[in-house]
Design an enzyme around this catalytic site. Structure first.
Site, PDB file in Angstrom:
ATOM      1  N   GLU A 124       4.414  -0.071 -14.418  1.00 37.32           N
ATOM      2  CA  GLU A 124       4.870  -0.551 -13.036  1.00 37.32           C
ATOM      3  C   GLU A 124       5.213   0.645 -12.269  1.00 37.32           C
ATOM      4  O   GLU A 124       5.016   0.695 -10.944  1.00 37.32           O
ATOM      5  CB  GLU A 124       6.238  -1.637 -13.002  1.00 37.32           C
ATOM      6  CG  GLU A 124       6.580  -2.209 -12.055  1.00 37.32           C
ATOM      7  CD  GLU A 124       5.796  -2.865 -11.184  1.00 37.32           C
ATOM      8  OE1 GLU A 124       5.440  -4.137 -12.064  1.00 37.32           O
ATOM      9  OE2 GLU A 124       5.334  -2.653 -10.151  1.00 37.32           O
ATOM     10  N   VAL A 127       2.679   3.063  -9.472  1.00 37.16           N
ATOM     11  CA  VAL A 127       2.569   2.941  -8.090  1.00 37.16           C
ATOM     12  C   VAL A 127       3.629   2.411  -7.309  1.00 37.16           C
ATOM     13  O   VAL A 127       4.250   1.289  -7.705  1.00 37.16           O
ATOM     14  CB  VAL A 127       1.251   1.715  -7.885  1.00 37.16           C
ATOM     15  CG1 VAL A 127       0.800   1.297  -6.704  1.00 37.16           C
ATOM     16  CG2 VAL A 127       0.001   2.027  -9.059  1.00 37.16           C
ATOM     17  N   ILE A 131       8.968  -0.025  -6.301  1.00 37.69           N
ATOM     18  CA  ILE A 131       8.384  -1.239  -5.860  1.00 37.69           C
ATOM     19  C   ILE A 131       7.805  -2.034  -6.866  1.00 37.69           C
ATOM     20  O   ILE A 131       6.939  -1.581  -7.435  1.00 37.69           O
ATOM     21  CB  ILE A 131       7.557  -0.955  -4.520  1.00 37.69           C
ATOM     22  CG1 ILE A 131       8.025   0.130  -3.514  1.00 37.69           C
ATOM     23  CG2 ILE A 131       6.983  -2.418  -3.900  1.00 37.69           C
ATOM     24  CD1 ILE A 131       6.916   0.281  -2.399  1.00 37.69           C
ATOM     25  N   GLY A 182      12.674  16.138  -4.457  1.00 39.35           N
ATOM     26  CA  GLY A 182      11.941  15.840  -5.886  1.00 39.35           C
ATOM     27  C   GLY A 182      10.744  14.579  -5.734  1.00 39.35           C
ATOM     28  O   GLY A 182      10.742  13.749  -6.491  1.00 39.35           O
ATOM     29  N   LYS A 200      -3.518   5.728  -7.089  1.00 37.57           N
ATOM     30  CA  LYS A 200      -2.678   4.368  -7.170  1.00 37.57           C
ATOM     31  C   LYS A 200      -3.299   3.391  -6.604  1.00 37.57           C
ATOM     32  O   LYS A 200      -3.434   2.357  -7.194  1.00 37.57           O
ATOM     33  CB  LYS A 200      -1.337   4.897  -6.227  1.00 37.57           C
ATOM     34  CG  LYS A 200      -0.402   5.757  -6.846  1.00 37.57           C
ATOM     35  CD  LYS A 200       0.559   6.242  -5.912  1.00 37.57           C
ATOM     36  CE  LYS A 200       1.795   7.087  -6.562  1.00 37.57           C
ATOM     37  NZ  LYS A 200       2.674   7.931  -5.457  1.00 37.57           N
TER      38      LYS A 200
HETATM   39  N1  HSE Z   1       4.620  12.317  -5.249  1.00 36.78           N
HETATM   40  C1  HSE Z   1       4.606  11.235  -5.542  1.00 36.78           C
HETATM   41  C2  HSE Z   1       4.751  10.641  -3.964  1.00 36.78           C
HETATM   42  C3  HSE Z   1       5.513  10.658  -6.435  1.00 36.78           C
HETATM   43  O1  HSE Z   1       5.092  11.580  -3.071  1.00 36.78           O
HETATM   44  O2  HSE Z   1       4.627   9.393  -3.715  1.00 36.78           O
HETATM   45  C4  HSE Z   1       5.554   9.245  -6.764  1.00 36.78           C
HETATM   46  O3  HSE Z   1       4.665   8.623  -7.166  1.00 36.78           O
END
Ligand code: HSE
Length: 412
Positions: A124, A127, A131, A182, A200
């Site tokens: 989960e 993606v 969410i 992060g 994704k």
């Molecule tokens: N680097 C990814 C983003 C992290 O910025 O969406 C989450 O998959």
């Protein structure tokens, strides 16, 4: 006691342990038995962590411990993570992950192994961060033929675009900020070049259409070429520029999938998705349009999805919940993106830009010129009619004899 191990104590791994331990009592109640994070596997030591006593360095400790029923693989990548996941599933342990690179590359194979061993492989968190989208697509919307999926699937690029538009922040400063928070991948190239969003949309398309859609078969372009000039034209014409991953079912049962920046009309809810938030719209033949929205990256939002999957696995230790798609390397069911229709925003430069208007209109037929404040005299921007992309390229090749094509961005 139902025990859990976590592989990788980075941003998502530490969030997973933190959230799980914070809500452990409630989680135990939901499962109906006590549960605990027994091991955290990482190469590094974490002497200051409240969970320092659980840090181990040897994968076999997890593999050979019969008390470990579920493992969260949040180490990322497709080398160790693939080997570990395969061996854990074969040993009869369920695996949950946020590792979109691995699911996009090896999902069909790992799901098959999970079913063969009556355990689960859940992803989960792979993606849309926190969410819920995999489970709804696999369960709640399973009665539909999915006609189209389109979404903002990368928090880092959405954060950067937003900072560029709203704060006029330059690209590098915004990227640095996303890394500090992060959100970004270890190598942010995967974010800004669209590879992360591509993985994704491949996962979502595989799930929706039942055949593995491999990232290398999907055209992907990122946001590095989007300029503040393009953003100004788009804003002025009522659009936001967003990095969109999309997959669509075409007549005849084939699909198209692509990741690219797009001009999104401000009347579309996707245009107002700001910062690290992601949003995914799904169109089903029964349900119509539905939209999923939330934080697409970050420690605790992503951990929320990982912990949800851990709970699901602990509740279903005796059966494999059905997620699967066919492994299918033949890509004849994917229509090349150049054969798909789009309308295109185009920005050109030429000494006599305005004088070219008549010949550009002759070339494309009915098109829309758009403006921005202080448009230089040697610049022109327009939106083409909707036509097969190959034809747009042919016309732009002709135009390139009299003007320099500076930008091309598809409309959603
Ligand atoms: N680097 C990814 C983003 C992290 O910025 O969406 C989450 O998959």
């Amino acid at each position: 006691m139902k025990n859990v191990a976590v592989i990788g104590y980075g941003v998502v791994g530490s969030g997973t342990v933190e959230l799980f331990m914070k809500n452990r009592e409630a989680i135990s109640k939901k499962i109906g038995r006590d549960c605990e994070v027994k091991y955290i596997l990482d190469l590094r030591e974490f002497p200051d962590s409240p969970f320092a006593d659980r840090i181990i360095h040897d994968f076999d400790t997890i593999l050979n411990d019969d008390e470990i029923e579920v493992v969260a693989e949040v180490v990322g990548g497709t080398t160790f993570a693939y080997d570990y996941t395969k061996r854990l599933l074969e040993a009869g342990k369920s695996v949950v992950t946020s590792n979109k690179a691995l699911v996009a590359a090896k999902g069909a194979e790992l799901l098959k192994i999970a079913h063969e061993h009556n355990v689960n492989y859940l992803f989960e968190a792979s993606v849309g961060g926190g969410i819920p989208i995999i489970r709804p697509l696999n369960k709640c919307l399973a009665g539909n033929t999915i006609e189209e999926i389109a979404g903002i699937l990368n928090g880092t690029t959405n954060f950067i675009l937003n900072k560029m538009i709203k704060d006029q922040m330059d690209f590098d400063t915004a990227l640095k900020l996303a890394q500090e928070l992060g959100y970004a991948e270890q190598d942010p190239t995967a974010d800004v070049e669209g590879h992360d969003a591509c993985r994704k949309i491949c996962i979502l398309a595989s799930l929706a259409y039942g055949k593995h859609v491999y990232p290398e078969k999907v055209h992907c372009s990122g946001i590095t070429n989007v300029t503040l000039d393009d953003i100004a034209y788009a804003e002025n014409a009522g659009f936001a520029i967003k990095l969109i991953g999309s997959a669509k079912l075409l007549d005849g049962g084939k699909i198209t999938a692509i990741v690219c920046p797009r001009l999104v009309s401000k009347t579309n809810l996707l245009a107002s998705v700001d910062g690290v938030y992601n949003a995914i719209t799904v169109k089903g033949d029964g349900v119509g349009d539905v939209m999923f929205y939330g934080q697409g990256a970050g420690k605790l939002p992503t951990a929320s999805a990982v912990v949800g999957d851990i709970i699901d696995c602990l509740k279903h230790t005796d059966r494999s919940v059905m997620i699967s798609w066919d492994d299918c390397y033949d890509d004849s069911y994917i229509v090349p993106y150049k054969s798909v229709e789009n309308a295109m925003y185009v920005r050109i430069q030429a000494d006599n830009a305005d004088e070219l208007k008549a010949s550009i209109s002759d070339l494309f037929g009915k098109l829309t010129y758009i403006e921005r404040a202080n448009r230089p005299g040697n610049e022109l921007a327009f939106i083409t009619p909707t036509m097969v992309e190959k034809e747009i390229d042919e016309k732009l090749a002709e135009l390139s004899h009299s003007a320099e094509i500076k930008s091309k961005i598809r409309l959603l």
